[in-house]
Design an enzyme around this catalytic site. Sequence first.
Site, PDB file in Angstrom:
ATOM      1  N   GLY A  58      28.802 -16.102  -2.799  1.00  0.00           N
ATOM      2  CA  GLY A  58      28.899 -16.622  -4.166  1.00  0.00           C
ATOM      3  C   GLY A  58      29.619 -17.957  -4.279  1.00  0.00           C
ATOM      4  CG  ASP A  87      16.874 -29.661   1.828  1.00  0.00           C
ATOM      5  OD1 ASP A  87      16.355 -30.766   1.587  1.00  0.00           O
ATOM      6  OD2 ASP A  87      17.906 -29.520   2.509  1.00  0.00           O
ATOM      7  N   GLY A 121      28.712 -20.984  -3.127  1.00  0.00           N
ATOM      8  CA  GLY A 121      27.809 -22.081  -3.471  1.00  0.00           C
ATOM      9  C   GLY A 121      27.544 -22.104  -4.966  1.00  0.00           C
ATOM     10  CE  LYS A 122      24.130 -17.245  -8.735  1.00  0.00           C
ATOM     11  NZ  LYS A 122      23.918 -15.806  -8.821  1.00  0.00           N
ATOM     12  CE1 TYR A 170      21.594 -26.984  -5.755  1.00  0.00           C
ATOM     13  CE2 TYR A 170      19.655 -27.274  -4.387  1.00  0.00           C
ATOM     14  CZ  TYR A 170      21.006 -27.446  -4.594  1.00  0.00           C
ATOM     15  OH  TYR A 170      21.776 -28.081  -3.658  1.00  0.00           O
ATOM     16  CB  VAL A 187      24.957 -28.942  -2.717  1.00  0.00           C
ATOM     17  CG1 VAL A 187      25.461 -27.547  -3.053  1.00  0.00           C
ATOM     18  CG2 VAL A 187      24.919 -29.833  -3.953  1.00  0.00           C
TER      19      VAL A 187
HETATM   20  C1  LIG Z   1      22.617 -23.616  -0.377  1.00  0.00           C
HETATM   21  C2  LIG Z   1      24.067 -23.182  -0.166  1.00  0.00           C
HETATM   22  C3  LIG Z   1      24.989 -24.300  -0.672  1.00  0.00           C
HETATM   23  C4  LIG Z   1      24.321 -21.915  -0.962  1.00  0.00           C
HETATM   24  O1  LIG Z   1      25.671 -21.547  -0.782  1.00  0.00           O
HETATM   25  P1  LIG Z   1      26.087 -19.997  -0.688  1.00  0.00           P
HETATM   26  O2  LIG Z   1      27.567 -19.933  -0.801  1.00  0.00           O
HETATM   27  O3  LIG Z   1      25.461 -19.374   0.490  1.00  0.00           O
HETATM   28  O4  LIG Z   1      25.378 -19.454  -2.011  1.00  0.00           O
HETATM   29  P2  LIG Z   1      25.806 -18.199  -2.870  1.00  0.00           P
HETATM   30  O5  LIG Z   1      26.423 -17.169  -2.021  1.00  0.00           O
HETATM   31  O6  LIG Z   1      26.574 -18.675  -4.041  1.00  0.00           O
HETATM   32  O7  LIG Z   1      24.385 -17.711  -3.326  1.00  0.00           O
HETATM   33  C5  LIG Z   1      24.018 -17.712  -4.647  1.00  0.00           C
HETATM   34  C6  LIG Z   1      22.635 -17.185  -4.770  1.00  0.00           C
HETATM   35  O8  LIG Z   1      21.707 -18.064  -4.151  1.00  0.00           O
HETATM   36  C7  LIG Z   1      20.981 -17.372  -3.146  1.00  0.00           C
HETATM   37  N1  LIG Z   1      20.844 -18.284  -2.037  1.00  0.00           N
HETATM   38  C8  LIG Z   1      21.822 -18.831  -1.298  1.00  0.00           C
HETATM   39  N2  LIG Z   1      21.294 -19.604  -0.334  1.00  0.00           N
HETATM   40  C9  LIG Z   1      19.982 -19.523  -0.475  1.00  0.00           C
HETATM   41  C10 LIG Z   1      18.890 -20.079   0.212  1.00  0.00           C
HETATM   42  N3  LIG Z   1      19.057 -20.868   1.266  1.00  0.00           N
HETATM   43  N4  LIG Z   1      17.656 -19.789  -0.246  1.00  0.00           N
HETATM   44  C11 LIG Z   1      17.471 -18.993  -1.297  1.00  0.00           C
HETATM   45  N5  LIG Z   1      18.459 -18.416  -1.984  1.00  0.00           N
HETATM   46  C12 LIG Z   1      19.688 -18.692  -1.575  1.00  0.00           C
HETATM   47  C13 LIG Z   1      21.819 -16.180  -2.763  1.00  0.00           C
HETATM   48  O9  LIG Z   1      20.993 -15.148  -2.289  1.00  0.00           O
HETATM   49  C14 LIG Z   1      22.480 -15.833  -4.061  1.00  0.00           C
HETATM   50  O10 LIG Z   1      21.635 -15.067  -4.866  1.00  0.00           O
HETATM   51  P3  LIG Z   1      22.238 -13.843  -5.728  1.00  0.00           P
HETATM   52  O11 LIG Z   1      23.278 -14.435  -6.636  1.00  0.00           O
HETATM   53  O12 LIG Z   1      21.039 -13.326  -6.435  1.00  0.00           O
HETATM   54  O13 LIG Z   1      22.819 -12.923  -4.706  1.00  0.00           O
HETATM   55  C15 LIG Z   1      24.355 -22.865   1.319  1.00  0.00           C
HETATM   56  O14 LIG Z   1      23.464 -21.864   1.742  1.00  0.00           O
HETATM   57  C16 LIG Z   1      24.247 -24.064   2.243  1.00  0.00           C
HETATM   58  O15 LIG Z   1      25.208 -24.811   2.404  1.00  0.00           O
HETATM   59  N6  LIG Z   1      23.066 -24.236   2.847  1.00  0.00           N
HETATM   60  C17 LIG Z   1      22.867 -25.320   3.818  1.00  0.00           C
HETATM   61  C18 LIG Z   1      22.902 -26.666   3.155  1.00  0.00           C
HETATM   62  C19 LIG Z   1      21.851 -26.803   2.089  1.00  0.00           C
HETATM   63  O16 LIG Z   1      20.701 -26.431   2.269  1.00  0.00           O
HETATM   64  N7  LIG Z   1      22.263 -27.395   0.940  1.00  0.00           N
HETATM   65  C20 LIG Z   1      21.381 -27.685  -0.162  1.00  0.00           C
HETATM   66  C21 LIG Z   1      20.703 -28.997   0.080  1.00  0.00           C
HETATM   67  S1  LIG Z   1      19.553 -29.381  -1.209  1.00  0.00           S
END
Ligand SMILES: CC(C)(COP(=O)(O)OP(=O)(O)OC[C@H]1O[C@@H](n2cnc3c(N)ncnc32)[C@H](O)[C@@H]1OP(=O)(O)O)[C@@H](O)C(=O)NCCC(=O)NCCS
Length: 174
Positions: free
Chosen positions: A121, A147, A123-124, A154, A111
């Site tokens: 938003g 992670d 990722g969500k 999640y 992901v």
């Molecule tokens: C994790 C990931 C997919 C989230 O994607 P994103 O587009 O940034 O997420 P969103 O904007 O949809 O965030 C949704 C919510 O999650 C929270 N969130 C996003 N990344 C976060 C993180 N690393 N830690 C904690 N909260 C997180 C946001 O604050 C947001 O909260 P809100 O709705 O209350 O504002 C992205 O940060 C990513 O690719 N990270 C690196 C790869 C990774 O770690 N993947 C998961 C492997 S298990």
Amino acid sequence: MFWKSLFPGAIGSETPTGIGEHELLITEFVAANGERIHVYFSTTRDIDVYALEALCDAVGWAKRPLRKVRKALEFSFLIGSLWQERGQNRRLIGFARATSDHAFNATLWDVVVHPEVQGKGLGKTLMRQMIRELRREEISNITLFADPQVVTFYEELGFHPDPEGIKGMFWYPS
Ligand SMILES: CC(C)(COP(=O)(O)OP(=O)(O)OC[C@H]1O[C@@H](n2cnc3c(N)ncnc32)[C@H](O)[C@@H]1OP(=O)(O)O)[C@@H](O)C(=O)NCCC(=O)NCCS
């Protein structure tokens, strides 16, 4: 940049765009130069392994042999991708895939959302679309390995760590 969320991410709130059964317009925004940029979710587009690995590289993940990445894609049950489109140009900005027994269980892997567009938003929305597609296939048990820094991400999507005391267990070659 001005982001306008067309679909706030709630399951069931999406509307097909007509460009394909499994393609959804997720969001549009206007770049600083006034150009309109669209973001689509797809379960059908071909994934270029070089583009995928570049995306994974952008978030600092370890490089993987492309031959194995290709195989993993080939044998995945569901592949979801996010595409940023401006004019004729499209760019892979998000990805997730699921493996499955095609009946009861699916596990989500890889992901990722490109750092340039994180926190908007996407990722969500990507995750909600993946869940929606799996539920459509009547898969009821969806698991993943989080992670530590993304456990909250999640949890907000309805995932529970250690439900009923069940622990994820791992075996690695020593
Ligand atoms: C994790 C990931 C997919 C989230 O994607 P994103 O587009 O940034 O997420 P969103 O904007 O949809 O965030 C949704 C919510 O999650 C929270 N969130 C996003 N990344 C976060 C993180 N690393 N830690 C904690 N909260 C997180 C946001 O604050 C947001 O909260 P809100 O709705 O209350 O504002 C992205 O940060 C990513 O690719 N990270 C690196 C790869 C990774 O770690 N993947 C998961 C492997 S298990």
